[in-house]
Design a protein around this motif. Sequence first.
Motif, mmCIF file in Angstrom:
data_model
loop_
_atom_site.group_PDB
_atom_site.id
_atom_site.type_symbol
_atom_site.label_atom_id
_atom_site.label_comp_id
_atom_site.label_asym_id
_atom_site.label_seq_id
_atom_site.Cartn_x
_atom_site.Cartn_y
_atom_site.Cartn_z
ATOM 1 N N ALA A 25 0.862 -1.183 0.000
ATOM 2 C CA ALA A 25 0.000 0.000 0.000
ATOM 3 C C ALA A 25 0.896 1.229 0.000
ATOM 4 O O ALA A 25 1.361 1.672 1.045
ATOM 5 C CB ALA A 25 -0.927 0.009 1.216
ATOM 6 N N LYS A 57 -0.042 4.214 -1.109
ATOM 7 C CA LYS A 57 -0.823 5.437 -0.921
ATOM 8 C C LYS A 57 -2.181 5.081 -0.327
ATOM 9 O O LYS A 57 -2.575 3.916 -0.272
ATOM 10 C CB LYS A 57 -1.025 6.142 -2.261
ATOM 11 C CG LYS A 57 -1.702 5.286 -3.319
ATOM 12 C CD LYS A 57 -1.805 5.988 -4.640
ATOM 13 C CE LYS A 57 -2.413 5.099 -5.729
ATOM 14 N NZ LYS A 57 -3.762 4.606 -5.424
ATOM 15 N N TYR A 58 -2.878 6.112 0.120
ATOM 16 C CA TYR A 58 -4.226 5.936 0.654
ATOM 17 C C TYR A 58 -5.204 6.272 -0.473
ATOM 18 O O TYR A 58 -5.830 7.323 -0.494
ATOM 19 C CB TYR A 58 -4.434 6.861 1.852
ATOM 20 C CG TYR A 58 -5.473 6.380 2.846
ATOM 21 C CD1 TYR A 58 -6.492 5.515 2.474
ATOM 22 C CD2 TYR A 58 -5.421 6.800 4.163
ATOM 23 C CE1 TYR A 58 -7.425 5.077 3.389
ATOM 24 C CE2 TYR A 58 -6.353 6.371 5.087
ATOM 25 C CZ TYR A 58 -7.358 5.511 4.701
ATOM 26 O OH TYR A 58 -8.286 5.085 5.613
ATOM 27 N N GLU A 71 -7.787 1.398 -1.072
ATOM 28 C CA GLU A 71 -7.548 1.394 0.377
ATOM 29 C C GLU A 71 -8.768 1.926 1.130
ATOM 30 O O GLU A 71 -9.163 1.379 2.171
ATOM 31 C CB GLU A 71 -6.311 2.230 0.696
ATOM 32 C CG GLU A 71 -4.989 1.605 0.265
ATOM 33 C CD GLU A 71 -4.744 1.649 -1.238
ATOM 34 O OE1 GLU A 71 -4.008 0.798 -1.760
ATOM 35 O OE2 GLU A 71 -5.297 2.564 -1.894
ATOM 36 N N LYS A 72 -9.386 2.964 0.598
ATOM 37 C CA LYS A 72 -10.600 3.500 1.227
ATOM 38 C C LYS A 72 -11.738 2.492 1.175
ATOM 39 O O LYS A 72 -12.553 2.396 2.101
ATOM 40 C CB LYS A 72 -11.001 4.808 0.538
ATOM 41 C CG LYS A 72 -10.016 5.944 0.761
ATOM 42 C CD LYS A 72 -10.346 7.143 -0.098
ATOM 43 C CE LYS A 72 -9.275 8.215 0.025
ATOM 44 N NZ LYS A 72 -9.525 9.355 -0.914
ATOM 45 N N VAL A 79 -11.099 -0.033 3.945
ATOM 46 C CA VAL A 79 -11.415 0.551 5.257
ATOM 47 C C VAL A 79 -12.922 0.554 5.487
ATOM 48 O O VAL A 79 -13.402 0.221 6.581
ATOM 49 C CB VAL A 79 -10.825 1.972 5.373
ATOM 50 C CG1 VAL A 79 -11.412 2.706 6.572
ATOM 51 C CG2 VAL A 79 -9.308 1.907 5.503
ATOM 52 N N CYS A 120 1.947 3.203 3.447
ATOM 53 C CA CYS A 120 1.022 4.256 3.892
ATOM 54 C C CYS A 120 0.586 4.008 5.339
ATOM 55 O O CYS A 120 -0.282 3.176 5.621
ATOM 56 C CB CYS A 120 -0.181 4.309 2.970
ATOM 57 S SG CYS A 120 -1.314 5.658 3.365
ATOM 58 N N LYS A 121 1.175 4.738 6.258
ATOM 59 C CA LYS A 121 0.921 4.526 7.689
ATOM 60 C C LYS A 121 -0.480 4.966 8.110
ATOM 61 O O LYS A 121 -1.074 4.379 9.020
ATOM 62 C CB LYS A 121 1.972 5.270 8.510
ATOM 63 C CG LYS A 121 3.414 4.839 8.219
ATOM 64 C CD LYS A 121 3.611 3.345 8.402
ATOM 65 C CE LYS A 121 5.045 2.919 8.120
ATOM 66 N NZ LYS A 121 5.221 1.452 8.188
ATOM 67 N N SER A 122 -1.021 6.011 7.471
ATOM 68 C CA SER A 122 -2.355 6.471 7.852
ATOM 69 C C SER A 122 -3.413 5.428 7.503
ATOM 70 O O SER A 122 -4.399 5.243 8.233
ATOM 71 C CB SER A 122 -2.674 7.806 7.174
ATOM 72 O OG SER A 122 -2.557 7.709 5.769
ATOM 73 N N TYR A 123 -3.208 4.733 6.414
ATOM 74 C CA TYR A 123 -4.120 3.651 6.018
ATOM 75 C C TYR A 123 -4.078 2.523 7.046
ATOM 76 O O TYR A 123 -5.124 2.049 7.518
ATOM 77 C CB TYR A 123 -3.711 3.158 4.631
ATOM 78 C CG TYR A 123 -4.344 1.861 4.179
ATOM 79 C CD1 TYR A 123 -5.710 1.634 4.302
ATOM 80 C CD2 TYR A 123 -3.556 0.862 3.599
ATOM 81 C CE1 TYR A 123 -6.280 0.442 3.864
ATOM 82 C CE2 TYR A 123 -4.121 -0.331 3.157
ATOM 83 C CZ TYR A 123 -5.485 -0.533 3.296
ATOM 84 O OH TYR A 123 -6.041 -1.702 2.861
ATOM 85 N N ASP A 163 -5.819 3.499 10.265
ATOM 86 C CA ASP A 163 -7.283 3.424 10.195
ATOM 87 C C ASP A 163 -7.764 1.984 10.292
ATOM 88 O O ASP A 163 -8.778 1.702 10.941
ATOM 89 C CB ASP A 163 -7.781 4.066 8.892
ATOM 90 C CG ASP A 163 -7.795 5.586 8.957
ATOM 91 O OD1 ASP A 163 -7.569 6.134 10.052
ATOM 92 O OD2 ASP A 163 -8.040 6.224 7.912
ATOM 93 N N ASP A 195 -1.749 11.244 -0.995
ATOM 94 C CA ASP A 195 -2.952 10.699 -0.380
ATOM 95 C C ASP A 195 -4.127 11.666 -0.476
ATOM 96 O O ASP A 195 -5.210 11.374 0.043
ATOM 97 C CB ASP A 195 -2.701 10.391 1.103
ATOM 98 C CG ASP A 195 -1.707 9.257 1.293
ATOM 99 O OD1 ASP A 195 -1.530 8.465 0.344
ATOM 100 O OD2 ASP A 195 -1.103 9.166 2.379
#
Length: 377
Positions: A19, A21-22, A26-27, A30, A53-56, A59, A266
């Motif tokens: 991954a 990117k977000y 990925e969305k 989630v 992608c750490k934010s992904y 979440d 992102d």
Amino acid sequence: MIKNKENAPIIIELIGMGAKKYGGLEKFIVEECRQLKEKGIGLLVVFAVEPICKSYIADLENLGAEWVVLPFTSNLSYYKRIGQMIKSRNVLAIHKNFGQKNIWALIAAKQLGVKYRISTEHCLPDMSRIGAIGYYNLELPFCTEKLCVSKTTAEAFLHAPLIYKNKITTEYLGVSDFFFDKIEMQRKYGLDHNVVNIANVAYHNPIKGVDVLLMAVKILVDRYKADNFRIIQIGGGQNAKQTEDLHALEQQLGISKYVNWMGVTDYVPEILSACDVYTQPSRSEGIPLSIMEASLASLPTAASRVGGIVESVVDGKTGILCNTEDPDALADILYKLITDSGLRKSMGDNARMHALAYFDLRRNVSKLLKHYGVDKI
């Protein structure tokens, strides 16, 4: 890896990549995790390489998902590792996405009695290749269903010499609605509000046709004497040479003034909201999530008539399509959109309504979950 503390039912989601990117996929995952959590069902995401992608990942973890990196080293070792995961959990369904090697996960799942074994085809398959026909005839017996992200993708399978065609169906992906103020986003990303900003979201792999777009820019400048536009290219190379080749072509064509390379980000919806037109001159597509997002931003699309693009763009209503490998036709379409603000507005409004009607994230995730049997437990 995040551990599931209870023996609740779980879905195993095989990604077949990492991954970077977000993005739209990925969305989608989630939202899948969120809806599964509401039903008391867990999600285990299996990556082929370490996700960047750490934010992904954050979440996913915040929603209670498990995740693990399982690189493919050999058929036998992968089969055994997946089998161990299945044996140690109450697996309701397994879902294969990218990566042909993940067929070994489907084989293990069938042998270990996993009831729902789903394989999704995200790309338009080349069924003229004997190897592809052989692979899919091998995969289909181990699937309970083969999902395709567009009707065009499904038709490619249905017209091929395959067994178990009754397992093939279409389920669209989806994107979440958003709104960002156009002027504010233009300021944030340094875009010139006095020109027509044309967005393109694509990796620099040749299949995405960014080179065709650059050639169309040259035609716009030389033949049409257009100057009041800029290409906002969002994406990067899956290897360094892909990006280097595009920059070399840009220099060769002498069009650097007209191209703004934004790189991987992102924040695609924000940048799309700052633009006026979207373009996707791909050589092949399953169905582009970027067109769905561009449509939600009320952008008309100029794109190639290939794969699922014909389902995400209503030709003449939400955008204009042309044949692939045709920079002259693409330049003609872009010139029409650059010079006609009324056409941009009407097509952009239609595009948003089309995306809301067919590509709503929550609704389409709910449709996917039915293939996991979640409504039967």
